[in-house]
Design an enzyme around this catalytic site. Structure first.
Site, short mmCIF file in Angstrom:
data_model
loop_
_atom_site.label_atom_id
_atom_site.label_comp_id
_atom_site.label_asym_id
_atom_site.label_seq_id
_atom_site.Cartn_x
_atom_site.Cartn_y
_atom_site.Cartn_z
N CYS A 72 0.84 -1.21 0.00
CA CYS A 72 0.00 0.00 0.00
C CYS A 72 0.87 1.25 0.00
CB CYS A 72 -0.93 -0.01 1.21
SG CYS A 72 -1.99 1.45 1.27
N CYS B 182 -0.46 4.11 2.12
CA CYS B 182 -0.24 3.93 3.57
C CYS B 182 1.23 4.18 3.95
CB CYS B 182 -0.57 2.50 4.01
SG CYS B 182 -2.05 1.81 3.31
N ASP B 183 2.14 3.63 3.16
CA ASP B 183 3.53 3.54 3.61
C ASP B 183 4.52 4.38 2.79
OD1 ASP B 183 2.73 1.74 5.56
OD2 ASP B 183 2.95 0.01 4.24
#
Ligand code: NDP
Length: 321
Positions: free
Chosen positions: A141, A144-145
């Site tokens: 992701c 997300c990261d």
């Protein structure tokens, strides 16, 4: 009713942000929800490290802590959180009909309403080096990261819309993005391809696959292989993003709920209603477009409100003792 059968107003299947949000709303509406957590309590967020994009956490929060807090919040209003897998379902076609759920191949539950929040699982390549470094620089992701790799060199695998979108996202944050595509063309839409091709710090490699992810504890590099020539090449990277698609966890509903060709549950209009009365779908199990914790939570709320309104308008058969 057999000893193993239990009658419930609302059963929530799955324990990610969608499930817990549905639980908070359903419990507060006195639907006495019972949640079955599934095999991975807490869902996909428990496999990410820091969650920086969920509103209300100015310092960010790690995924597992956030899920524990969501569980506590759901339990505070009376949600009964049970560890268990729904292994089979028999969904009723009638308005007000009772749905049967089998738990762990054993106990049978009769549910007046069912909220599905079983999520989706990111696909991985399943290379030993990739699996070993999940959480150590390998992520599925970018949204997300990606931020953790600000100014660094990263790579992304995949040639679909997700990979193209995530490559563009990463290109804005990172120094350089190497994009590995196994075919000689991208599957992504033309618009997404243009976007990728217009970003100077994305290096697109066609006919290219991963031979090995390099690094002991954290990702330090990548050995790529050209699947036409067999030529190998090593590059230094700190982050590797796998964007080769997701699989919705909807197998047990196949043949009973309407789904698209990839298994995402179809919902009606702007609601969470499925084709079965009293069965509602929320989160990634019905969303291949946004797939964020906050959007999943939003649809979990919608599912609980839909269930509450449904129960207020139907008569369910009396419990048989
Ligand atoms: P897709 O299934 O569309 O694409 C997956 C990509 O990963 C393909 O390029 C595929 O290669 C590649 N791939 C699969 N397995 C491997 C492997 N083992 N090794 C290397 N590469 C692999 O998934 P997406 O997540 O990209 O998209 C899912 C759906 O969501 C699509 O319908 C997409 O259009 C939609 N979507 C729409 C967006 C938007 O409109 N903004 C954004 C994101 C998704 P190959 O082509 O060779 O099979």
């Amino acid at each position: 009713m057999s000893e193993k059968t239990e009658r419930l107003k609302t059963v929530i299947i799955g324990s990610g942000p969608a499930g817990y949000t549905a639980a908070i709303y359903a419990a507060r509406a006195d639907l006495k929800p019972v949640m079955y957590t599934g095999m991975e309590p807490g869902g996909q967020l428990t496999t990410t490290t820091e969650v920086d994009n969920f509103p209300g956490y100015p310092e960010g929060i790690d995924g597992p802590t956030m899920m524990v807090q969501l569980q506590q919040q759901a339990e505070r209003f009376g949600t009964d959180v049970r560890i268990g897998m729904v292994t089979a379902v028999e969904l009723n076609d009638e308005i007000g009909g009772i749905h049967k759920l089998t738990i762990d191949d054993d106990k049978v539950i009769e549910a007046e309403t069912v909220i599905i929040s079983t999520g989706a699982s990111a696909k991985y390549l399943n290379l030993p080096s990739e699996q070993r470094l999940r959480g150590g620089g390998v992520s599925a992701c970018a949204v997300c990261d990606g931020f953790f790799y600000k100014g660094q060199n990263v790579a992304i695998v995949g040639g679909g819309d997700t990979a193209a979108e995530e490559a563009s996202y990463l290109a804005n944050i990172c120094n350089k993005v190497t994009m590995l595509i196994r075919k000689d063309h991208m599957r992504a839409s033309k618009a997404m391809q243009h976007r990728v091709n217009n970003l100077k710090n994305i290096d697109v490699r066609y006919n290219t696959e991963i031979d090995e992810v390099l690094g002991d504890q954290v990702v330090e590099g990548l050995r790529m292989v050209n699947n036409q020539t067999g030529k190998k090449e090593e590059i230094a990277i700190t982050g590797l993003f796998i964007a080769i698609g997701h699989t919705p966890n909807t197998g047990i509903f196949k043949g009973q709920l309407d789904m698209d060709e990839t298994g995402y549950i179809l919902t009606k209009g702007k609601s969470t209603k499925t084709n079965k009365p009293g069965v509602f779908a929320s989160g990634d199990a019905q969303d291949k477009e946004y797939r964020q914790a906050v959007t999943a939570a939003g649809t979990g709320c919608m599912a609980a409100l839909d269930a509450e309104r449904y129960l207020a308008t139907v008569e369910t058969p009396e419990e048989v003792i």
